[in-house]
Motif scaffolding. Structure first.
Motif, short mmCIF file in Angstrom:
data_model
loop_
_atom_site.label_atom_id
_atom_site.label_comp_id
_atom_site.label_asym_id
_atom_site.label_seq_id
_atom_site.Cartn_x
_atom_site.Cartn_y
_atom_site.Cartn_z
N ARG A 7 0.85 -1.33 -0.07
CA ARG A 7 0.04 0.12 0.13
C ARG A 7 0.78 1.43 -0.03
O ARG A 7 0.44 2.40 -0.27
CB ARG A 7 -0.92 0.08 1.25
CG ARG A 7 -0.21 0.08 2.49
CD ARG A 7 -1.20 -0.27 3.67
NE ARG A 7 -2.16 0.84 3.75
CZ ARG A 7 -3.57 0.64 3.94
NH1 ARG A 7 -4.00 -0.66 3.89
NH2 ARG A 7 -4.58 1.65 3.95
N ILE B 23 -1.54 1.55 -9.81
CA ILE B 23 -1.63 0.45 -9.00
C ILE B 23 -3.13 0.54 -8.62
O ILE B 23 -3.30 1.49 -7.61
CB ILE B 23 -0.65 0.51 -7.86
CG1 ILE B 23 0.77 0.42 -8.47
CG2 ILE B 23 -0.56 -0.83 -6.91
CD1 ILE B 23 1.90 0.54 -7.44
N THR C 20 -6.14 -0.34 -6.21
CA THR C 20 -6.11 -0.79 -4.68
C THR C 20 -7.62 -0.96 -4.28
O THR C 20 -8.75 -0.41 -5.09
CB THR C 20 -5.57 0.34 -3.66
OG1 THR C 20 -6.26 1.54 -4.21
CG2 THR C 20 -4.28 0.41 -4.02
N PRO D 225 -3.12 -3.15 -2.43
CA PRO D 225 -3.04 -3.46 -3.97
C PRO D 225 -3.75 -4.70 -4.21
O PRO D 225 -4.06 -5.66 -3.58
CB PRO D 225 -1.72 -3.72 -4.09
CG PRO D 225 -0.64 -3.15 -2.82
CD PRO D 225 -1.86 -3.12 -2.04
N VAL E 148 -2.00 -3.94 -12.15
CA VAL E 148 -1.00 -2.73 -12.46
C VAL E 148 -1.13 -2.51 -13.95
O VAL E 148 -1.55 -3.18 -14.80
CB VAL E 148 0.51 -3.00 -12.03
CG1 VAL E 148 0.49 -3.08 -10.66
CG2 VAL E 148 1.05 -4.14 -12.81
#
Length: 580
Positions: free
Chosen positions: A203, A213, A215, A221, A225
């Protein structure tokens, strides 16, 4: 049969150095339908030249039946009897049984190093759902020692953009192996919890400029990505040893031989891959010509080559005189930079420029040092900015002019920018398969008006732009038959949609073949050596069992490669054992 100069090389004027007055050929290919492509270009609407072997009543017909080769060069083009007269006791004579002989095909935008890696990875191309992909990975994990990396590729970041996967199911089903799954075009990557841990992605990980990224609601995460954050996972994967890299590269190039290719333009070459190409060229172990485009994202690599300057190996199989840069991201993952908001995401226009790793000073220095630049640009704003950049550099530095700079993909264009390709002497390096692969969601991203400027091959031709074709493998199928079919029909392999997707942008069979031959030779500064079948040219040749000039387009998808010849050497022959 259209008239061809049916004389040996010594009959043109004087014998070429090292050739006898009555040379014996090393290789004779006869009983073929040879299309030399030595006639003038078609008009921009696709109408064949009056000098082409074509008439409106009977269509296309071949303009020779045989070719003879000596010491890697074409020494005869013409009739069977003329070629066979050059055969001696040590000549290899091949009856092509009426198959089609073309100039050697070249894929002008590849990632063969990734292809070599992918041959050992889990192929997720065509997988429709996250659950299906995870099941395939779990099956691989069941026969892989615990702790070893499992790598995959091919899930479609465009088709999945509204339902991106996360780490939960993947981590639950495959907890004991780090797993990284790259997307179809490489603009997204998906990992399980173990891979995130080994990559150090938490994080608190800073988000790279131009990347994302993903989340969850708690800030952790998710395992996905995008864009410039993809290297965070890539860099965690153990790199191959030099021997492993060489093996991967050769294996991939052999795949390309079997697919009919005699050359590739490798886009975005990293340092270890560049080292591999140089080692293989030194050992004369490259089975086809590699035109290497250095990765502009590696400043140390670039500075070394700017100091060194363009290079061609002694055997001519490796040329380094181009640079690959990225201006924006991909349309599917909404990374392409648009002039107006995405139709399906108001307020969002993509990522680009310095935030996407485009170093203007570095690329300009390479251009000034004599390197051709190929800049990845997808969106209409990205393409405009790229053309502006090329224009500004060539205005300021005369040495950067005339280098046949390229826009890689040139996918979405404003009508106002079409003519600038011709004005600036910039080649549009396009991938016909992308249109038929993206048609299911591209209009959703762009809306009904902007889609008219997307994948606009005919519009580019009519504006006077130079084109070159490629696959962008391994993100798309690299079969030349698939590429030709896509260019000619703008239909997918099922024949959808009827009549083609925006059919006004279709190209003719001649234009499609030129995209992989004559035009690729020009894009790679190889037009004096390749691209046509003519006396004195390098003997790079491709033999197909379907005639792309005459066949019904659907028949192309059933076509096969019979023979591939690189520098006069048979590097692939259908039914023969693969070279060691």
């Amino acid at each position: 049969m259209h008239a061809v100069s049916a004389i040996g090389l010594c009959g043109v004027a004087a014998c070429a150095p090292g050739l006898d007055a009555a040379p014996t050929a090393d290789l004779v290919l006869h009983h073929a339908h040879v299309y030399t492509l030595t006639w003038p270009e078609p008009s921009t609407d696709g109408t064949p030249s009056p000098q082409a072997p074509y008439d409106s009543a009977s269509g296309w017909h071949h303009d020779a039946t045989a070719v003879a080769v000596r010491e890697g060069r074409i020494v005869y083009v013409g009739t069977d009897s003329g070629a066979l007269a050059l055969a001696g006791p040590d000549t290899r004579v091949i009856d092509l049984e009426g198959h089609v002989l073309l100039p050697g095909l070249v894929d002008a935008h590849t990632h063969v190093a990734e292809l070599g890696e992918s041959l050992d990875r889990v192929n997720l191309t065509g997988v429709a759902t996250e659950a299906e992909a995870v099941a395939i990975i779990a099956e691989r994990a069941a026969r892989t020692p615990k702790g070893e990396w499992i790598l995959g590729y091919g899930w479609d970041e465009g088709a999945w953009a509204n339902r991106y996967p996360d780490k939960r199911l993947l981590s639950a089903r495959v907890p004991d192996h780090p797993v990284v799954l790259r997307s179809l075009h490489g603009f997204a990557s998906w990992a399980n919890a173990r891979a995130l841990a080994q990559a150090g992605i938490t994080r608190d990980t800073p988000v790279p400029s131009g990347g994302e990224i993903r989340t969850d609601a708690t800030g952790e995460p998710t395992g996905l990505v995008l864009n410039r954050a993809v290297p965070l996972l890539d860099n965690a994967v153990p790199r191959p040893t030099p021997a492993q890299r060489d093996s991967q590269v050769v294996r991939a190039l052999r795949v390309m031989n079997a697919s009919g290719y005699t050359g590739v333009h490798e886009a975005g070459v990293a340092p270890d891959v560049m080292d591999s190409f140089e080692r293989l060229a030194e050992r004369d172990a490259l089975p086809l010509r590699v035109y290497a485009m250095l990765s502009a994202r590696d400043s140390a690599l670039m500075r070394r080559w700017i100091s060194r300057g363009p290079f061609t190996s002694a055997n001519g199989l490796l040329t380094v005189r181009a640079v690959k840069a990225y201006y924006d991201g991909a349309l599917g993952s909404r990374g392409a930079q648009l002039l107006a908001d995405y139709a399906d995401r108001p307020g969002h226009r993509g990522v680009s420029g310095g935030t996407y790793g485009f170093d203007q000073r570095l690329v300009a220095d390479a251009m000034t040092a004599g390197f051709q630049v190929g800049i990845h640009a997808i969106g209409d704003a990205g393409n405009r900015a790229t053309l502006d950049f090329i224009d500004s550099v060539t205005r300021a530095a005369p040495t950067a002019r005339g280098l046949r700079h390229r826009v890689e993909h040139a996918q979405v264009l404003s009508p106002a920018d079409l003519a600038r390709f011709a004005t600036l002497g910039v080649t549009a390096s396009v991938q016909p398969p992308h249109a038929v692969e993206d048609k299911g969601w591209a209009e959703t991203r762009l809306g009904s008006e902007r889609i008219a400027g997307a994948y606009a091959w005919r519009a580019l031709r009519q504006a006077g732009a130079a084109l070159v074709f490629s696959s962008d493998l391994p993100g798309s199928d690299w079969s030349p038959f698939y590429g030709l079919h896509s260019a000619i029909t703008r239909q997918d392999t099922s024949g959808a949609p009827p009549g083609g997707w925006y059919p006004a942008q279709r190209l003719t069979p001649e234009e499609a073949v030129r995209g992989y031959t004559v035009w690729s030779a020009d894009a790679g500064f190889d037009e004096r050596e390749a691209g046509t079948i003519a006396l004195g040219r390098r003997a790079d040749l491709t033999v197909l069992d379907v005639d792309p000039f005459r066949a019904e387009p659907r028949a192309l998808l059933r076509g096969g490669v019979v023979l591939t010849v690189s520098r006069g050497r048979v590097v692939f022959e259908r039914g023969a054992s693969a070279p060691r």
